[in-house]
Design an enzyme around this catalytic site. Structure first.
Site, PDB file in Angstrom:
ATOM      1  N   TYR A  53       0.830  -1.212   0.000  1.00 31.36           N
ATOM      2  CA  TYR A  53       0.000   0.000   0.000  1.00 31.36           C
ATOM      3  C   TYR A  53       0.855   1.249   0.000  1.00 31.36           C
ATOM      4  O   TYR A  53       1.950   1.259   0.533  1.00 31.36           O
ATOM      5  CB  TYR A  53      -0.908   0.039   1.228  1.00 31.36           C
ATOM      6  CG  TYR A  53      -1.975  -1.016   1.283  1.00 31.36           C
ATOM      7  CD1 TYR A  53      -2.300  -1.793   0.170  1.00 31.36           C
ATOM      8  CD2 TYR A  53      -2.670  -1.269   2.463  1.00 31.36           C
ATOM      9  CE1 TYR A  53      -3.282  -2.772   0.239  1.00 31.36           C
ATOM     10  CE2 TYR A  53      -3.657  -2.239   2.536  1.00 31.36           C
ATOM     11  CZ  TYR A  53      -3.950  -2.995   1.426  1.00 31.36           C
ATOM     12  OH  TYR A  53      -4.922  -3.950   1.502  1.00 31.36           O
ATOM     13  N   SER A 233     -13.429  -4.678   1.362  1.00 32.07           N
ATOM     14  CA  SER A 233     -14.308  -4.101   0.330  1.00 32.07           C
ATOM     15  C   SER A 233     -15.780  -4.324   0.644  1.00 32.07           C
ATOM     16  O   SER A 233     -16.560  -4.704  -0.239  1.00 32.07           O
ATOM     17  CB  SER A 233     -13.972  -4.674  -1.050  1.00 32.07           C
ATOM     18  OG  SER A 233     -12.782  -4.123  -1.550  1.00 32.07           O
ATOM     19  N   LEU A 235     -18.011  -2.196   1.016  1.00 28.39           N
ATOM     20  CA  LEU A 235     -18.814  -1.237   0.245  1.00 28.39           C
ATOM     21  C   LEU A 235     -18.458  -1.247  -1.244  1.00 28.39           C
ATOM     22  O   LEU A 235     -18.941  -0.400  -2.001  1.00 28.39           O
ATOM     23  CB  LEU A 235     -18.650   0.180   0.808  1.00 28.39           C
ATOM     24  CG  LEU A 235     -19.280   0.440   2.171  1.00 28.39           C
ATOM     25  CD1 LEU A 235     -18.981   1.864   2.628  1.00 28.39           C
ATOM     26  CD2 LEU A 235     -20.787   0.200   2.130  1.00 28.39           C
ATOM     27  N   PHE A 237     -15.753  -0.444  -3.109  1.00 26.23           N
ATOM     28  CA  PHE A 237     -15.212   0.839  -3.594  1.00 26.23           C
ATOM     29  C   PHE A 237     -16.236   1.962  -3.529  1.00 26.23           C
ATOM     30  O   PHE A 237     -16.208   2.892  -4.332  1.00 26.23           O
ATOM     31  CB  PHE A 237     -14.684   0.715  -5.018  1.00 26.23           C
ATOM     32  CG  PHE A 237     -13.395  -0.058  -5.145  1.00 26.23           C
ATOM     33  CD1 PHE A 237     -12.815  -0.681  -4.060  1.00 26.23           C
ATOM     34  CD2 PHE A 237     -12.766  -0.160  -6.368  1.00 26.23           C
ATOM     35  CE1 PHE A 237     -11.635  -1.384  -4.181  1.00 26.23           C
ATOM     36  CE2 PHE A 237     -11.574  -0.862  -6.506  1.00 26.23           C
ATOM     37  CZ  PHE A 237     -11.007  -1.484  -5.404  1.00 26.23           C
ATOM     38  N   GLY A 238     -17.161   1.875  -2.583  1.00 29.13           N
ATOM     39  CA  GLY A 238     -18.157   2.922  -2.431  1.00 29.13           C
ATOM     40  C   GLY A 238     -19.410   2.712  -3.243  1.00 29.13           C
ATOM     41  O   GLY A 238     -20.387   3.472  -3.107  1.00 29.13           O
ATOM     42  N   LEU A 240     -21.649   0.507  -2.906  1.00 26.63           N
ATOM     43  CA  LEU A 240     -22.779   0.171  -2.035  1.00 26.63           C
ATOM     44  C   LEU A 240     -23.159   1.297  -1.077  1.00 26.63           C
ATOM     45  O   LEU A 240     -23.925   1.089  -0.146  1.00 26.63           O
ATOM     46  CB  LEU A 240     -22.475  -1.115  -1.265  1.00 26.63           C
ATOM     47  CG  LEU A 240     -22.573  -2.388  -2.111  1.00 26.63           C
ATOM     48  CD1 LEU A 240     -21.936  -3.578  -1.407  1.00 26.63           C
ATOM     49  CD2 LEU A 240     -24.031  -2.679  -2.470  1.00 26.63           C
ATOM     50  N   GLY A 242     -24.371   3.892  -2.689  1.00 27.66           N
ATOM     51  CA  GLY A 242     -25.397   4.452  -3.562  1.00 27.66           C
ATOM     52  C   GLY A 242     -25.005   5.749  -4.222  1.00 27.66           C
ATOM     53  O   GLY A 242     -25.790   6.324  -4.994  1.00 27.66           O
ATOM     54  N   LYS A 243     -23.777   6.211  -3.973  1.00 27.27           N
ATOM     55  CA  LYS A 243     -23.420   7.540  -4.481  1.00 27.27           C
ATOM     56  C   LYS A 243     -23.221   7.586  -5.998  1.00 27.27           C
ATOM     57  O   LYS A 243     -23.159   8.675  -6.583  1.00 27.27           O
ATOM     58  CB  LYS A 243     -22.177   8.071  -3.776  1.00 27.27           C
ATOM     59  CG  LYS A 243     -20.894   7.288  -4.018  1.00 27.27           C
ATOM     60  CD  LYS A 243     -19.755   7.880  -3.190  1.00 27.27           C
ATOM     61  CE  LYS A 243     -18.440   7.143  -3.391  1.00 27.27           C
ATOM     62  NZ  LYS A 243     -17.369   7.714  -2.552  1.00 27.27           N
TER      63      LYS A 243
END
Length: 345
Positions: A53, A233, A235, A237-238, A240, A242-243
């Site tokens: 990372y 993960s 979400l 990568f976001g 989930l 909803g954005k």
């Protein structure tokens, strides 16, 4: 916050774990320290990182996340957290990390020394094998394929012995697996038992409403052999949160910044996310928190690794621990899953 213990240990960890792979790429050192402080203040005592990372992996930023955590630890924070990191497996694109990639004795010893130095600590609580040395189905590969020309030679016994040596030296307390399959988990357990050595205490695999492949084979082993899941993960990568629904763009998101990381980008994903979002709306639930609460409630999950690029996201994610999904919500989620299972393996 809710707490549990790493399997077969007395180490108490928060049910929410702070993932840090944005530190050094999407987040500065200052922002990383702010996230660590905020998480700690809100009961999160479990922090996960890796030698490769920040993400996406690049020579210029390799080790940057561990260094940021290390400068925070140097302020006197080591005894406040349970610290997890990972050694990278073989990958042509990451050869800059070490000359000897993989899990040979020399490679593991080389990697742990470098991580300890970057993290400014004498020991790691949980040292994980980031992905298998052998070719197998992980990182979005749905089914296993056999490669006749594969050069990998089975070395589970050597890896287990090397990791147990690090435990005896006090450099690590426990070890875990990541992106593993039932075959890999069982072989590590077999070798540990045969030699009467410490066994893996965790497995870090993807798990979310969009990827429940862990339930196919790994979940049974996880429960019956007591190797708890550290879900990453959750979400997607976001996605989930909803954005991205209705084509909305977020220029600073991983999905927008790194189109090569396309694991969660598909028409199938978009379709099923809309259905899950409708369930959240119907029951007056925050979609992000519903997605995370689903993971939190699984019996095989030890901790849910959340990540954020700002404190508002982090607060929202951590507060998912206060949400318990009703049987009705879970049944509706299952009804969607049955029609569109695992669109993002």
């Amino acid at each position: 916050m809710k707490y549990t213990t790493l399997s077969n240990t007395n180490i108490k960890v928060s049910k929410i774990c702070l993932g840090t792979m944005t530190f050094g790429e999407q987040n500065t050192e200052k922002e990383g320290h702010e996230q660590l402080d905020f998480a700690l203040d809100n009961g999160v005592n479990f922090v996960d990182t890796a030698e490769m990372y920040s993400v996406p992996g690049r020579k210029e930023t390799q080790g940057s996340t561990e260094k940021i955590i290390g400068s925070w630890i140097a302020k006197g924070n080591r005894d406040k957290i349970v610290l997890a990191t990972k050694i990278a497996g073989p990958s042509p694109g990451l050869a800059y990390i070490r000359d000897n990639m993989g899990f040979s004795k020399a490679a593991i010893n080389n990697a742990i020394e470098k991580s300890l130095k970057r993290l400014q600590t004498d020991y790691i609580d949980l040292y994980q094998l980031h992905w298998p040395e052998r070719k197998t189905n992980c990182f979005g590969v749905r089914n296993y394929r056999y490669f006749e020309d594969e050069q990998w030679q089975e070395n589970f016994a050597e890896v287990v012995a090397t990791l147990n040596s690090l435990i005896k030296q006090g450099k690590i307390r426990h070890y875990g697996l990541s992106n593993e399959t039932p075959y890999g988990i069982l072989r590590y357990l077999e070798e540990s038992k045969a030699k009467n050595l410490a066994q893996p205490v965790s497995i870090q695999n993807p798990y979310s409403l969009l990827n429940r492949t862990f339930e196919i084979g790994n979940a049974e082993i996880s429960i019956k052999k007591n190797v708890g899941l550290l879900a990453y993960s959750p979400l997607a990568f976001g996605i989930l949160s909803g954005k991205f629904l209705n084509g909305r763009k977020h220029p600073k998101s991983r999905v927008e910044l790194y189109p090569q990381m396309a694991r969660y980008n598909s028409i199938e994903v978009d379709s099923v996310v809309k259905k899950y979002a409708e369930i959240a709306k119907k029951h007056q639930l925050n979609f992000t928190q519903m997605s995370l609460a689903f993971v939190n409630q699984q019996p095989f999950v030890t901790s849910n690794i959340i990540g954020a690029t700002n404190l508002n996201q982090l607060k929202e994610n951590i507060e998912s621990i206060n949400i318990t999904l009703s049987d009705e919500v879970l049944k509706e989620i299952e009804a969607v899953f049955i029609t569109q299972p695992n669109p993002a393996p």
